[in-house]
Scaffold this motif. Structure first.
Motif, mmCIF file in Angstrom:
data_model
loop_
_atom_site.group_PDB
_atom_site.id
_atom_site.type_symbol
_atom_site.label_atom_id
_atom_site.label_comp_id
_atom_site.label_asym_id
_atom_site.label_seq_id
_atom_site.Cartn_x
_atom_site.Cartn_y
_atom_site.Cartn_z
ATOM 1 N N PHE A 195 49.094 39.094 43.033
ATOM 2 C CA PHE A 195 49.143 40.411 43.635
ATOM 3 C C PHE A 195 47.807 40.750 44.524
ATOM 4 C CE2 PHE A 195 48.721 45.142 43.533
ATOM 5 C CZ PHE A 195 49.646 45.374 44.464
ATOM 6 N N GLN A 196 47.736 40.855 45.803
ATOM 7 C CA GLN A 196 46.925 41.378 46.783
ATOM 8 C C GLN A 196 45.490 40.546 46.390
ATOM 9 O OE1 GLN A 196 46.745 43.898 49.027
ATOM 10 N NE2 GLN A 196 48.769 43.869 48.913
ATOM 11 N N ILE A 197 45.649 39.295 46.407
ATOM 12 C CA ILE A 197 44.573 38.523 46.226
ATOM 13 C C ILE A 197 43.513 38.526 47.266
ATOM 14 C CG2 ILE A 197 45.562 36.330 46.901
ATOM 15 C CD1 ILE A 197 43.637 34.894 44.786
ATOM 16 N N GLN A 198 42.364 38.681 47.245
ATOM 17 C CA GLN A 198 41.232 38.828 48.406
ATOM 18 C C GLN A 198 40.689 37.644 48.818
ATOM 19 O OE1 GLN A 198 41.413 41.955 49.984
ATOM 20 N NE2 GLN A 198 43.148 42.081 48.680
ATOM 21 N N SER A 199 40.600 36.546 47.858
ATOM 22 C CA SER A 199 40.093 35.490 47.886
ATOM 23 C C SER A 199 40.557 34.260 48.885
ATOM 24 C CB SER A 199 39.731 34.556 46.479
ATOM 25 O OG SER A 199 39.131 33.343 46.968
ATOM 26 N N THR A 200 39.910 33.612 49.502
ATOM 27 C CA THR A 200 40.390 32.554 50.150
ATOM 28 C C THR A 200 40.584 31.165 49.490
ATOM 29 O OG1 THR A 200 38.192 31.903 50.748
ATOM 30 C CG2 THR A 200 39.219 33.171 52.449
ATOM 31 N N CYS A 201 41.037 30.130 50.087
ATOM 32 C CA CYS A 201 41.811 29.134 49.289
ATOM 33 C C CYS A 201 40.560 28.153 48.583
ATOM 34 C CB CYS A 201 42.533 28.172 50.119
ATOM 35 S SG CYS A 201 43.637 26.928 49.226
ATOM 36 N N HIS A 202 39.646 27.915 49.200
ATOM 37 C CA HIS A 202 38.356 27.011 48.732
ATOM 38 C C HIS A 202 37.962 27.458 47.377
ATOM 39 C CE1 HIS A 202 38.698 24.411 52.509
ATOM 40 N NE2 HIS A 202 39.894 24.527 52.056
ATOM 41 N N PRO A 203 37.291 28.733 47.578
ATOM 42 C CA PRO A 203 36.850 29.418 46.468
ATOM 43 C C PRO A 203 37.900 29.508 45.228
ATOM 44 C CG PRO A 203 36.308 30.516 48.234
ATOM 45 C CD PRO A 203 37.303 29.673 48.784
ATOM 46 N N PHE A 204 39.222 29.907 45.496
ATOM 47 C CA PHE A 204 40.006 29.834 44.483
ATOM 48 C C PHE A 204 40.306 28.456 43.795
ATOM 49 C CE2 PHE A 204 44.653 29.694 42.860
ATOM 50 C CZ PHE A 204 44.677 30.741 42.354
ATOM 51 N N ILE A 205 40.350 27.443 44.531
ATOM 52 C CA ILE A 205 40.518 26.192 43.855
ATOM 53 C C ILE A 205 39.313 25.672 42.934
ATOM 54 C CG2 ILE A 205 40.471 23.648 44.091
ATOM 55 C CD1 ILE A 205 42.085 24.159 47.140
ATOM 56 N N LYS A 206 38.489 26.004 43.396
ATOM 57 C CA LYS A 206 36.932 25.880 42.410
ATOM 58 C C LYS A 206 37.110 26.768 41.249
ATOM 59 C CE LYS A 206 31.909 25.876 42.736
ATOM 60 N NZ LYS A 206 30.792 26.258 43.691
ATOM 61 N N SER A 207 37.557 27.870 41.241
ATOM 62 C CA SER A 207 37.766 28.820 40.066
ATOM 63 C C SER A 207 39.074 28.464 39.193
ATOM 64 C CB SER A 207 38.027 30.359 40.593
ATOM 65 O OG SER A 207 36.834 30.835 41.351
ATOM 66 N N LEU A 208 39.973 28.088 39.964
ATOM 67 C CA LEU A 208 41.138 27.158 39.131
ATOM 68 C C LEU A 208 40.708 26.156 38.183
ATOM 69 C CD1 LEU A 208 43.978 27.692 38.751
ATOM 70 C CD2 LEU A 208 44.545 26.181 40.808
ATOM 71 N N LYS A 209 39.886 25.223 38.848
ATOM 72 C CA LYS A 209 39.489 24.156 38.062
ATOM 73 C C LYS A 209 38.544 24.549 36.801
ATOM 74 C CE LYS A 209 39.678 20.802 41.829
ATOM 75 N NZ LYS A 209 38.790 19.907 42.791
ATOM 76 N N ILE A 210 37.920 25.587 37.096
ATOM 77 C CA ILE A 210 36.944 26.109 36.080
ATOM 78 C C ILE A 210 37.848 26.837 35.012
ATOM 79 C CG2 ILE A 210 35.083 27.812 35.335
ATOM 80 C CD1 ILE A 210 33.924 27.532 38.125
ATOM 81 N N SER A 211 38.716 27.639 35.431
ATOM 82 C CA SER A 211 39.716 28.384 34.366
ATOM 83 C C SER A 211 40.675 26.986 33.548
ATOM 84 C CB SER A 211 40.586 29.157 35.294
ATOM 85 O OG SER A 211 39.927 30.203 35.630
ATOM 86 N N ILE A 212 41.079 25.792 34.323
ATOM 87 C CA ILE A 212 41.769 25.211 33.588
ATOM 88 C C ILE A 212 40.817 24.398 32.443
ATOM 89 C CG2 ILE A 212 42.835 22.810 33.868
ATOM 90 C CD1 ILE A 212 44.639 24.630 34.884
ATOM 91 N N GLU A 213 39.736 24.169 32.728
ATOM 92 C CA GLU A 213 38.666 23.371 31.640
ATOM 93 C C GLU A 213 38.540 24.618 30.757
ATOM 94 O OE1 GLU A 213 37.123 20.650 30.090
ATOM 95 O OE2 GLU A 213 37.942 20.387 31.924
ATOM 96 N N ASN A 214 38.500 25.972 30.997
ATOM 97 C CA ASN A 214 38.390 26.734 29.838
ATOM 98 C C ASN A 214 39.695 26.856 29.027
ATOM 99 O OD1 ASN A 214 35.747 27.488 31.101
ATOM 100 N ND2 ASN A 214 36.495 29.218 32.191
ATOM 101 N N LEU A 215 40.701 26.748 29.760
ATOM 102 C CA LEU A 215 42.276 26.761 29.055
ATOM 103 C C LEU A 215 42.081 25.728 27.943
ATOM 104 C CD1 LEU A 215 44.952 27.757 28.474
ATOM 105 C CD2 LEU A 215 45.652 26.154 30.291
ATOM 106 N N LYS A 216 41.695 24.738 28.485
ATOM 107 C CA LYS A 216 41.749 23.379 27.496
ATOM 108 C C LYS A 216 40.780 23.779 26.346
ATOM 109 C CE LYS A 216 39.898 18.647 27.645
ATOM 110 N NZ LYS A 216 39.295 17.492 28.451
ATOM 111 N N GLU A 217 39.628 24.226 26.767
ATOM 112 C CA GLU A 217 38.639 24.387 25.393
ATOM 113 C C GLU A 217 39.200 25.605 24.339
ATOM 114 O OE1 GLU A 217 34.819 25.252 27.054
ATOM 115 O OE2 GLU A 217 34.552 23.351 27.685
ATOM 116 N N GLN A 218 39.920 26.394 24.947
ATOM 117 C CA GLN A 218 40.590 27.660 24.317
ATOM 118 C C GLN A 218 41.697 27.021 23.477
ATOM 119 O OE1 GLN A 218 42.632 30.416 26.998
ATOM 120 N NE2 GLN A 218 43.751 31.389 25.212
#
Length: 1520
Positions: A1326-1349
């Protein structure tokens, strides 16, 4: 001389055929070959002689090919060359005897005598310098005759021919004589018998060929009267000797014959000076000499007795005169001579005697049997062979009684069995106390010698001496019996009849004693080890050398199992475990030529007519030559020779028919090929034989054995015999059909209607006509050429059939022994089919079931994987049938391939193939039902979820609108985080104040509706209509009532008040567990849960109806009670689902998310990483957890089935063993009660605990979760890279809109693995302000964090139970399906069925229990029944229960009420030690639990230790 040795050297290869070598079956001894070289001549002669073919002497000429017109072109220039390719038959016989060893000489002489050929008496050594008296070679010839003095009394004389005192006439010639003495002798001896080919002469084939080594040969031939004056030439036996060649060149032989002869006939043409000198030197023997002069010219000395042949007389007429002259000389004063007494004369004249080489062995044999002359045979046996006396007979009877249990009297069956065991122990103890007699010691020493030739001579001398003694004894007893028959003294006749049976003494009795010495020796005892451990090796060597081994002791009808097993296993080791066997048996009425048939077919020496017939069964091993091994697919052909059926000796015994049935079943069961020998002249006996064999073949059909059967019709001759006997063969087939129907009725196999239902039988291919054995009237009749040719043809055809038929797997010795033990155990029971249990069959079944279990799991796993993916995609239900049909076809193909392998005894389990196919179909139906239900549940849950999402979507829109309005309002002023949060809280509360939830369903009404459907068309709706609120039912304990059972059962209170209550409690417990297992899963109630519950109750009621005879009232009340419990539990489940899926609750989950969005938007803060993390936590994490949970159940099952614990689930029997072993170690009474009374719950709990333990080991569960986590994270990571590109392969534009496309692509690519919630995605982004490329980068970091979690969560999680309970595919259920089987229990002891799957014709279990453990009690004493049902069903006892309507019914006919249960006897008496021990240990507590009195357990049971109980369990389940 060079010619002589050249001829002998050609034949030296015959030594390969010596009897001291193992008896071997080879191509050149089976198939006729064209004789194309001189080297082939002796083989042709031996091959024909050993099949007792009277034309064997005609194969001395090489085969020649004639021209097209079959005209013989005589070329005078090549005539001389052909001489070297021709052999005089006498040279052939002489050379064969010179090259053969002593034992082969004996056998050749015996066969020649059977063909009515003369045999060598004096054998020249080839250079005329020396010759040998063939006393040993003739020792084996035994003849029967009837002198005219005994013809009126119809007596006969049977004697070894070398010991017979009879007149001895010699025929010799002086110089060349134009009158053939051999031809003249043939005329003299053949009158009335049409056999003119006794002595070879120049008029016979090959007889005119110049002799090279046979001159000096003396042949002897015996004329024996049959007692009929019009047929006999001479009134008493007469021996005729024929010296080959001129007297002048064989003076030693001539002098010998002159000394031993009653009279000598000298043939000559004229007497000249040289002849006169020779004759005048014999003045002292003048009275013996008769001269036969073929009168032509010249002078004759007046002082000599001369018979002059008138030229006008032909040979036939002259032979009459000669015959009369011999007859006239046969007076009481006529000198008589036996060949044995010629020994001294031979030595005096410088002749060698073949017997001298075995003088020591002869003396040893005489020393051993010395006592037979002083004692009666019965007394001699008691003294020297004590182990085969009364104790051995009694032991055999006890073993039979142990199986039949007919003489228990007042004592209980198990007590009776214990008493039998004790008596057996005592007898064995007594048997072990016997000391070896000196004679038996010497016998064993001679057998154990490493010098085989010495051993063989010793055994032959033993046989000769014993046979001679038996003949004398039996002859005397027969005479006495005949006298008593005339006096009609019945008592004395019975005594003599028994004496005739007991007066048999042969080598087999000494060999039997040797076996029993070993049988009763103590294993691992140092005392007896030195004396006995080598004995199996000795017997195995003898087997390899062609000696038979007694398989079944015919005198007591028993098999010394330990002895036979160890001998054959020793043989197995000696041949390097290359012991594939083809077993062939001949069965038929006594004295119909069974042994003769085997002897003729395979050139062996089973005893025939040596004063006594075969008793029991003997086996003989024929080694198969290398040239035949691959063709016949075996290393040995095993011949089994049996005693005759319908024996007159046994006819008076009341169980003689049963004895024959046992014998036939035993040997047919051991055989791959069975020959039924039928004498066509006795149709009554034929009918009996057919009936006996029909029973045996039917039994083999039922246990998976498929023998080939041939019917041999003896004494059927004539060129039209085959056509004329077509009607008779058809009649035999009709008889067989009739017999098989009778047998099927007796064996309770009503589906069998024709003989062809039992085995493959062709009226043309399986019937053989064999002419009579003798060509003429015995004793002077030779063996018929027709007989030998027909037998040879049958043998060749039989072996060709074996070559072409590879349907049956060939057994090696270990498998043969397993089969033998099982067969022998089963035939001792009255009901063979229901008594047969075999470890080979059990292994074969277990092996197939292990494979099948894996195929079944592969099937389930494939469908579960598909089903889990189908849950993600809508409208997949239509594909399930195709998917299941595809898997069903694959598993059926695997089953067919397995049965085609033929390398795992699959032929033994052919009858189970239909069961496995039914199981596949049943499995497919079960999976179809299960998948449909689950997909229905998924669909229903999706509908519920959609309702929740619709509400959520509606309020999300309101909230988002209000958030934006609040943001707009707050932008105008500067507020702190605390103030902003306060404003947000006010807005949130206002927006969500009236969120409506899902409507609660009336679960009790739903359950009741399904219950009514279950009773549809049952006329019980009135009862159910009264029920308004199901949730109030089932709160109090369920009580069984008198009116719950049929009227005739009401009188037995313990049934409806005790057993039935226990059964009802068990059904309630199992059903409650089923309900609780359903409610533990995440999800909502579905009507299929109630349908499955009712189906489960129906199965329990159906399985147990026959035992309890419950009525519809019981069913209604029980189901209402259970459904009441279920409705309350399902309501809790439903409420939990509503709570977890409440829209208000779902919205609350996103409150924090919206607050963060509001604050970031207000502050215009970069929200890229927070949004990516929120998306991963709220959208991807639940999907990943669901993916892991979905796969985990299957992975846990795979882990257990491939780990060190896999064996525990490999088969039902192994699973049972492990559970029972653990029960014994726990020593917890409550566990035993639960295991016996509520088997399903106990097993499920056991499996669950086992999984918990396994998953806790080395954090196995954590590892499995991490493995799946790695897989799905990699897929997501790969998909992010793939989804970040457009259709053209270029990266998505770096704008806000591309984020929506990115997520859409991810959803599309991950659809087969995980499902990403659209609602959750829209909320988090909802109301995301980011653009696609930074979001993809953040998404990869979050996936790795999810794996560790998640990895950390898995590591720290300790509640394995909760994890297992929440899995959609529960591993405990899948493992339970693998081992539970059909769930049926033994009707007597309640042991669960171990047969695979739910669809099998018969239930069975490895071990049954004392029936008291299954709540059975004595109706009179109220005591728990201690007897095992495996004992009862083979006894004379009776039972009564609800199924029999309270009437007593014989246990042995239990299949009338329980046809689907197979209850064979225990493998050993120790097999049930486990449950005997349990009953004794907890006897009082079981009685208290079952409201009965303690069982009266036998004293022997109280001595069973825990260790013995465990060992019995291990042995019963065949755990190595």
């Amino acid at each position: 001389a060079s010619k002589i040795f050249q001829l002998m050297n050609l034949f030296l290869d015959i030594k390969f055929y010596q009897k001291t070598s193992p008896v071997t079956l080879e191509c050149h001894l089976i198939y006729d070959e064209i004789v194309q070289s001189v080297e082939k001549i002796p083989w042709c002669f031996l091959r024909k002689l050993f099949k007792i073919s009277a034309d064997c002497r005609s194969c001395t000429q090489l085969s020649t090919n004639y021209g097209e017109n079959n005209e013989l072109d005589f070329d005078p220039h090549s005539a001389d060359d052909s001489v070297d390719s021709e052999v005089n038959p006498l040279d052939l016989i002489t050379a064969v005897f010179l090259c053969a060893d002593s034992f082969l000489q004996q056998e050749i002489a015996l066969k020649m005598s059977m063909c009515q050929f003369p045999v060598p008496l004096l054998l020249p050594h080839g250079n005329n310098s020396q010759c040998t008296l063939m006393l040993w070679a003739l020792r084996d010839i035994v003849k029967e005759w009837c002198p005219h003095g005994l013809s009126e009394s119809r007596g006969f004389i049977e004697e070894n021919i070398v010991q017979a005192d009879i007149p001895f006439y010699s025929f010799v010639r002086l110089k060349n004589c134009s009158l053939s003495k051999s031809q003249l002798l043939n005329h003299v001896l053949s009158r009335g018998q049409q056999n003119h080919s006794i002595f070879i002469n120049r008029e016979m084939e090959g007889g005119a060929v110049k002799r090279k080594i046979a001159n000096g040969l003396v042949e002897v031939y015996w004329y024996l009267p049959c007692g009929k004056g019009n047929l006999d030439i001479f009134p008493e036996p007469v021996a005729f000797a024929n010296l080959r060649g001129d007297i002048g060149q064989s003076l030693t032989q001539f002098n010998f014959l002159l000394q031993v002869s009653t009279a000598m006939f000298v043939f000559l043409d004229k007497v000249e000076e040289n002849e006169h000198k020779i004759l005048m030197s014999l003045q002292g023997e003048k009275s013996k000499l008769f001269f036969v002069v073929n009168h032509k010219e010249g002078n004759t000395q007046k002082e000599l007795k001369v018979k002059i042949k008138d030229p006008k007389l032909n040979v036939a007429e002259f032979s009459k005169k000669l015959c009369e002259a011999i007859k006239t000389s046969l007076t009481e004063e006529t000198g008589r001579m036996n060949i044995e007494n010629m020994f001294n004369q031979a030595i005096e004249l410088g002749l060698s005697v073949d017997e001298c080489t075995s003088k020591n062995q002869k003396e040893a044999a005489e020393e051993i049997i010395e006592g037979t002359g002083l004692l009666s045979i019965q007394d001699y046996k008691k003294q020297e062979l004590p182990l085969q006396g009364e104790n051995w007979k009694r032991l055999s009877q006890l073993e039979k009684e142990e199986c039949r249990l007919k003489k228990s009297g007042d004592s209980g069956l198990e007590e009776h069995k214990s008493q039998l065991q004790e008596e057996k122990r005592q007898i064995r103890k007594e048997q072990r106390q016997y000391k070896l007699s000196n004679r038996m010691k010497h016998f064993l020493e001679y057998l154990s010698t490493s010098d085989k030739i010495r051993r063989d001579f010793f055994l032959k001398w033993m046989k000769l001496k014993l046979d001679a003694h038996s003949r004398d004894t039996l002859s005397d007893l027969r005479s006495k019996f005949k006298e008593q028959c005339e006096k009609k003294d019945v008592k004395r006749m019975a005594e003599l009849d028994q004496a005739l049976l007991d007066s048999s003494l042969g080598i087999e009795h000494y060999m039997r004693e040797m076996g029993l010495i070993y049988e009763f020796s103590i294993i691992n005892s140092t005392e007896t080890a030195d004396q006995t451990t080598h004995l199996p090796g000795v017997a195995a060597e003898m087997l390899l050398d062609g000696y038979p081994l007694e398989l079944l002791d015919g005198d007591v009808s028993n098999v010394p199992e330990r002895w036979v097993t160890d001998v054959l296993m020793e043989l197995h080791r000696k041949v390097g475990e290359q012991s594939r066997l083809l077993v062939l048996t001949v069965l038929g009425v006594q004295s119909t030529g069974k042994s003769t048939l085997l002897n003729t077919m395979f050139s062996v020496q089973f005893p025939v007519s040596s004063g006594r017939c075969t008793r029991g069964a003997y086996m003989l091993f024929l080694k198969v030559g290398e040239d035949l091994k691959s063709d016949l697919n075996c290393d040995f052909v095993v011949l089994i020779d049996t005693e005759g059926l319908k024996s007159p000796d046994l006819a008076q015994l009341e169980d003689s028919y049963e004895h024959d049935n046992q014998l036939a079943t035993f040997v047919i069961g051991l055989s791959d090929v069975t020959i039924i020998n039928i004498a066509m002249e006795n149709l009554t006996e034929m009918k009996d034989v057919l009936q006996i064999t029909a029973h045996a073949f039917l039994r083999m059909k039922q246990i998976g054995k498929k023998p080939v059967c041939h019917f041999v019709h003896q004494n059927v001759a004539g060129v039209s015999a085959h056509a004329k006997t077509m009607i008779e063969r058809k009649h035999i087939l009709d008889q067989l059909n009739e017999m098989i129907q009778l047998a099927a009725e007796m064996e309770r196999q009503p589906s069998i209607k024709a003989f062809t239902d039992v085995l493959d039988y062709d009226i043309e291919r399986n019937n053989w006509n064999i002419p009579g054995l003798w060509h003429g009237t015995p004793p002077m009749a030779p063996v018929s050429i027709g007989y030998s040719e027909a037998v040879a043809d049958f043998k060749q055809n039989l072996l060709d059939t074996v070559k072409s038929d590879r349907t049956n797997e060939v057994s090696k010795i270990p498998e043969f022994l397993e089969w033998m033990k099982s067969l022998w155990k089963a035939v001792k029971y009255e009901n063979f089919i229901f008594s047969f249990r075999n470890t080979l069959v059990a292994h074969a079944y277990d092996n197939l079931w292990k494979e099948f279990s894996q195929w079944e799991w592969d099937f389930r796993k494939e469908i579960l994987s598909w089903q889990n993916k189908a849950k993600l995609v809508a409208s997949k239900k239509g594909e399930v049938s195709d998917k299941i049909t595809d898997q069903q076809t694959k598993i059926k193909e695997k089953l067919s391939d397995y049965y085609r392998k033929k390398d795992r005894h699959v032929n033994l389990i052919e009858k189970y193939k239909a069961d496995f196919i039914n199981n596949i179909n049943s499995l497919a139906n079960e999976i179809q039902h299960s998948v449909s239900n689950k997909l229905d549940c998924v669909l229903e849950q999706k509908i519920s979820s959609k309702k929740v999402q619709d509400i959520q979507r509606e309020y999300r829109a309101v909230i988002e609108k209000r958030v934006m309005k609040l943001l707009s309002d707050c932008k105008e002023s500067t507020l702190t985080d605390e103030q902003l949060t306060h404003q947000f809280e006010k807005m949130w509360n206002g927006a969500t104040v009236n969120v409506s939830g899902l409507k609660e369903r009336d679960i009790a009404a739903c359950v009741l509706k399904q219950l009514r459907k279950n009773f549809l068309n049952r006329n019980v709706n009135k009862e159910l209509q009264k029920i308004k609120d199901l949730s109030k039912i089932g709160m109090d304990p369920f009580k069984t009532r008198r009116y719950h059972v049929d009227s005739y059962v009401e009188q037995f209170q313990n049934w409806w008040n005790g057993d039935l209550q226990s059964f009802a409690d068990s059904v309630i417990d199992t059903s409650t567990k089923f309900v609780l297992d359903k409610t533990k899963a995440n999800g909502d109630y579905h009507d299929s849960f109630t349908r499955d519950l009712l189906k489960k109750i129906d199965e329990s009621l159906q399985q147990n109806y026959r035992h309890y005879k419950t009525n519809s009232q019981f069913e209604i009340e029980l189901k209402l009670h259970i459904c009441g419990i279920a409705s309350r539990e399902f309501l809790k489940m439903h409420k939990k689902f509503l709570s977890e899926n409440d829209p208000q609750t779902q919205l609350e989950k996103y409150k924090t998310q919206y607050l963060s969005d509001f604050l970031d938007l207000y502050k215009q803060k970069d929200d890229c990483q927070r949004k990516a993390t929120a998306f991963v936590q709220l959208c991807i994490k639940p999907a990943v957890e669901e993916y892991i949970s979905r796969s985990l159940g299957v992975d846990i099952v795979d882990e257990i089935l491939t780990s060190c614990h896999s064996a525990e689930y490999s088969s039902r029997s192994f699973f049972q063993y492990n559970i029972q072993k653990e029960l014994l170690k726990k020593e917890d009474f409550e566990s035993f009660v639960k295991y016996i009374g509520n088997y399903e719950i106990y097993v499920k709990d056991w499996i669950f605990q086992h999984i918990l333990k396994k998953m806790a080991e080395d954090k196995t569960l954590c590892k499995l979760k991490n493995k799946n986590l790695q897989v799905i994270v990699k897929k997501i990571t790969d998909v992010i890279a793939q989804a970040s590109k457009g259709e053209d392969g270029a990266l998505l534009p770096d704008n806000k809109e591309s984020i929506t496309e990115l997520i859409s692509n991810m959803r599309k690519y991950l659809i087969k693995d995980i499902s990403l919630s659209v609602e959750d995605e829209k909320t988090t982004l909802f109301q995301i302000q980011s653009t696609c490329h930074p979001f993809i980068k953040s998404l990869k970091i979050s996936i790795e964090n999810l794996k560790e979690q998640l990895q950390e969560e898995f590591t720290n999680s300790e509640d394995i139970t909760e994890t297992l309970n929440k899995l959609p595919d529960k591993p405990q259920d899948e493992l339970f399906k693998r081992v539970i089987g059909c769930g049926h229990q033994c009707p007597f002891c309640k042991v669960p069925c171990e047969a695979g799957g739910k669809e099998h014709k018969q239930h069975h279990a490895t071990i049954h229990r004392p029936q008291g453990l299954g709540r059975y009690r004595n109706t009179a004493t109220k005591q728990l029944v201690e007897t095992l049902c495996t004992t009862d069903v083979h006894s004379e006892r009776k039972f009564l229960n609800a199924e029999t309507k309270g009437e007593y019914h014989p246990y042995k006919e239990y299949t009338k009420y329980y046809p689907d249960w197979l209850i064979p006897p225990d493998n050993t008496i120790e097999a049930s030690d486990y449950w005997k021990y349990v009953l004794v240990q907890y006897n009082d507590r079981f009685a208290q639990e079952y409201k009965a009195k303690p069982a009266d357990a036998p004293e022997a049971w109280r001595r069973i230790t825990k260790e013995e109980a465990l060992k019995g369990l291990k042995d019963a389940f065949n755990i190595k």
